[in-house]
Design a protein around this motif. Sequence first.
Motif, short mmCIF file in Angstrom:
data_model
loop_
_atom_site.label_atom_id
_atom_site.label_comp_id
_atom_site.label_asym_id
_atom_site.label_seq_id
_atom_site.Cartn_x
_atom_site.Cartn_y
_atom_site.Cartn_z
N GLU A 55 3.69 -14.20 1.94
CA GLU A 55 3.95 -13.11 2.87
C GLU A 55 4.73 -12.03 2.12
OE1 GLU A 55 5.75 -12.72 7.38
OE2 GLU A 55 6.80 -13.98 5.92
N LEU A 56 4.37 -10.77 2.33
CA LEU A 56 4.98 -9.69 1.55
C LEU A 56 5.25 -8.49 2.45
CD1 LEU A 56 5.77 -8.65 -1.31
CD2 LEU A 56 3.43 -7.78 -1.52
N TRP A 57 6.50 -8.00 2.37
CA TRP A 57 6.88 -6.76 3.04
C TRP A 57 7.07 -5.70 1.95
CZ3 TRP A 57 7.57 -6.04 8.36
CH2 TRP A 57 7.52 -7.19 9.15
N ILE A 58 6.45 -4.55 2.12
CA ILE A 58 6.61 -3.46 1.15
C ILE A 58 6.90 -2.17 1.91
CG2 ILE A 58 5.12 -4.51 -0.60
CD1 ILE A 58 2.88 -2.64 0.28
N ARG A 59 7.61 -1.27 1.20
CA ARG A 59 7.88 0.03 1.82
C ARG A 59 7.77 1.12 0.77
NH1 ARG A 59 14.46 0.62 2.80
NH2 ARG A 59 15.01 0.82 0.58
N ALA A 60 7.54 2.34 1.25
CA ALA A 60 7.49 3.51 0.38
C ALA A 60 8.00 4.70 1.18
CB ALA A 60 6.07 3.77 -0.11
N VAL A 61 8.60 5.66 0.48
CA VAL A 61 9.09 6.88 1.11
C VAL A 61 8.13 8.01 0.75
CG1 VAL A 61 10.99 8.52 1.27
CG2 VAL A 61 11.47 6.08 1.04
N LEU A 62 7.56 8.65 1.79
CA LEU A 62 6.58 9.71 1.60
C LEU A 62 7.12 11.02 2.12
CD1 LEU A 62 3.44 7.81 2.98
CD2 LEU A 62 4.30 7.81 0.64
N GLY A 63 6.69 12.09 1.48
CA GLY A 63 7.01 13.40 2.00
C GLY A 63 6.11 13.76 3.17
N ALA A 64 6.58 14.66 3.99
CA ALA A 64 5.77 15.10 5.13
C ALA A 64 4.60 15.93 4.63
CB ALA A 64 6.63 15.91 6.09
N PRO A 65 3.45 15.84 5.30
CA PRO A 65 2.29 16.64 4.87
C PRO A 65 2.59 18.13 4.91
CG PRO A 65 1.64 14.95 6.45
CD PRO A 65 3.14 14.98 6.43
N ALA A 66 1.98 18.86 3.98
CA ALA A 66 2.20 20.31 3.91
C ALA A 66 1.35 21.08 4.89
CB ALA A 66 1.92 20.79 2.48
N LEU A 137 -10.21 -17.03 -4.05
CA LEU A 137 -10.04 -16.87 -5.49
C LEU A 137 -8.80 -16.02 -5.75
CD1 LEU A 137 -13.70 -16.07 -6.59
CD2 LEU A 137 -12.52 -18.25 -6.85
N HIS A 138 -8.27 -16.10 -6.96
CA HIS A 138 -7.14 -15.26 -7.33
C HIS A 138 -7.68 -14.01 -8.01
CE1 HIS A 138 -2.87 -14.53 -8.14
NE2 HIS A 138 -3.30 -13.96 -9.26
N PHE A 139 -7.37 -12.85 -7.44
CA PHE A 139 -7.86 -11.58 -7.96
C PHE A 139 -6.79 -10.92 -8.82
CE2 PHE A 139 -10.45 -12.36 -4.27
CZ PHE A 139 -11.70 -11.90 -4.65
N ALA A 140 -7.24 -10.31 -9.94
CA ALA A 140 -6.32 -9.60 -10.80
C ALA A 140 -5.72 -8.39 -10.09
CB ALA A 140 -7.03 -9.16 -12.09
N ARG A 141 -6.51 -7.71 -9.27
CA ARG A 141 -6.04 -6.57 -8.48
C ARG A 141 -6.44 -6.81 -7.03
NH1 ARG A 141 -2.68 -2.67 -11.04
NH2 ARG A 141 -2.97 -3.04 -13.28
N PRO A 142 -5.63 -7.52 -6.27
CA PRO A 142 -6.05 -7.90 -4.92
C PRO A 142 -6.15 -6.74 -3.94
CG PRO A 142 -3.78 -8.55 -5.32
CD PRO A 142 -4.32 -8.09 -6.63
N MET A 143 -5.31 -5.70 -4.12
CA MET A 143 -5.34 -4.55 -3.23
C MET A 143 -6.00 -3.39 -3.96
SD MET A 143 -3.99 -6.04 -0.69
CE MET A 143 -4.01 -4.65 0.42
N SER A 144 -7.20 -3.04 -3.54
CA SER A 144 -7.92 -1.97 -4.24
C SER A 144 -7.52 -0.59 -3.74
CB SER A 144 -9.43 -2.16 -4.07
OG SER A 144 -9.79 -2.08 -2.71
N ALA A 145 -6.89 -0.50 -2.58
CA ALA A 145 -6.49 0.81 -2.07
C ALA A 145 -5.33 0.67 -1.10
CB ALA A 145 -7.66 1.51 -1.38
N LEU A 146 -4.29 1.49 -1.31
CA LEU A 146 -3.17 1.67 -0.39
C LEU A 146 -2.84 3.15 -0.43
CD1 LEU A 146 -0.90 -1.36 -1.42
CD2 LEU A 146 -2.17 -1.14 0.71
N ALA A 147 -3.40 3.92 0.48
CA ALA A 147 -3.30 5.36 0.35
C ALA A 147 -3.25 6.03 1.72
CB ALA A 147 -4.48 5.91 -0.45
N VAL A 148 -2.50 7.15 1.79
CA VAL A 148 -2.50 8.02 2.96
C VAL A 148 -3.40 9.20 2.63
CG1 VAL A 148 -1.12 9.53 4.44
CG2 VAL A 148 -0.21 7.31 3.70
N LEU A 149 -4.43 9.39 3.45
CA LEU A 149 -5.47 10.38 3.14
C LEU A 149 -5.66 11.33 4.31
CD1 LEU A 149 -8.09 7.90 1.67
CD2 LEU A 149 -6.61 9.41 0.36
N PRO A 150 -5.98 12.59 4.02
CA PRO A 150 -6.31 13.51 5.12
C PRO A 150 -7.66 13.18 5.72
CG PRO A 150 -6.59 14.61 3.01
CD PRO A 150 -5.99 13.25 2.72
N TYR A 151 -7.82 13.56 6.98
CA TYR A 151 -9.09 13.33 7.68
C TYR A 151 -9.46 14.60 8.44
CZ TYR A 151 -12.42 11.77 11.17
OH TYR A 151 -13.53 11.66 11.96
#
Length: 478
Positions: A55-66, A137-151
């Motif tokens: 189990e993993l908790w992660i956090r990041a601090v992001l700037g507000a969108p422009a 299976l054990h993946f070398a890069r298990p998370m291929s995307a963690l991103a905030v994107l415009p829509y």
Amino acid sequence: MRRILFLTILLMGFVIPARAQGISWQACRGAAGPAGPLLRDCHPIQDFVDPQGRELWIRAVLGAPADARPRVLYVAGVASSEAWLNGRHLGINGRPGATAQAEIPGRYQAIFPIREGAWQPGGNQLVLHLSSFHGGLHFARPMSALAVLPYPRPQRVAPLAVTFLAAGSLLAAVFGFGAIHAMRRTGSSLILAGMAAVATLQAIVESMRTLFDYSYPLHAWRMSAIWVLAASFALLLVAYVTTRFFPRARAPMIGLAVGVIGATALLPGFDIKTAWALILGVALAVVPAAAGVRLRVPGARPALAYLALFLALALAFPEWLADLSYFLLAAGLVLPLLMVEVVRLGRDDRGREAALTRAVSRPDRLTVASARGVELVPIAEILAVVGADDYVELRLVGGRSLLHAARLDGLAAQLPGSFLRIHRSAIANLAQAQRLERDGDRWRLYLSEGAPLPVSRSRQPALREALDVPPAMAAMPA
């Protein structure tokens, strides 16, 4: 609306993975509270986010969108996930847990819409709760995307359209080569049909991530299938090129290919495994193609040039190989060969017609149509004719045999009087008969060479009469 948004983001699958680790994440000890997640003991993640087996908790601090464009959080990987922004719950994908029993597996790809009011001036805390106990299976890069994107984002559908176009062309090639093999029983057409079928299956499996919202435990099966199909295509490519241009080295080349391409299973990362399986397959296929050029085999020179060009492009742009170039290789290789095979069929048919015309003036010979063409066989050299489904096997003097595209009933009427039907599946040339022997309650006819032929009870009297053998005689001396 969520599905439209989901597909829009997924169509960007070719560019999102490169930005998957662009956010600076911290790993924390955490728990869900009534006002949002409670985190402590946070420390920076130096390499990549890996929730496998924990189990993993992660956090990041992001700037507000422009700008005021709406945003989404895009999460792709072998994990269940739950997200918060500034303590506001964004959504849940499956249910992360501290154990495999507590976790409910989520989808491999998930989007969490971010409402405009969730942002605040300055820093914004994004928190993700992840767990992955069902990856397989054990993946070398298990998370291929963690991103905030415009829509919405511009849809990059060209690679997907090329994949579908190539898959459709390859599927047509499967039926084409299958039909050719059914008519001519040529080994090369069977190998090419297999190559086209494998490439078609890989196009379907590759597109699953874009078209289907599958559960993350299936990702291990999908990636394993992609490597297996790529390795199979590479092996078939080596087998075809070697059979076509350097047949005497077929066994050692295929053995070498099995060892070399199979060894890619030991490489880290499925993208690397897949890319190197294809690259090594093409590199090995270059060897028999070059030998064919040296031996001046027709068609070897363009095949070598094509393989060398693809190999150069694959090494220059390896990131395109599994997603796009592979399908172009398969389609670009098998479709021209399909046209060549069709032209060859027409030429062979014209040759058969000419041979049949010439055979009319040669009543002492039998016109034999086989996968290798048309051959005029002296009737006196035929020992026996044995049925083989829709074909017949001609057993000839000297131990040679030929498959003839004819039916046994038709040949029984076509052959001269020295030939007699002695069994429902055998016609014997009585001029080559040596003896008739009893084997228990069965009878067998021995010819001047080769294995004896069975004699059915109903046809035994006619055979005895033709051989002038008394009914009481148990064997006919040579």
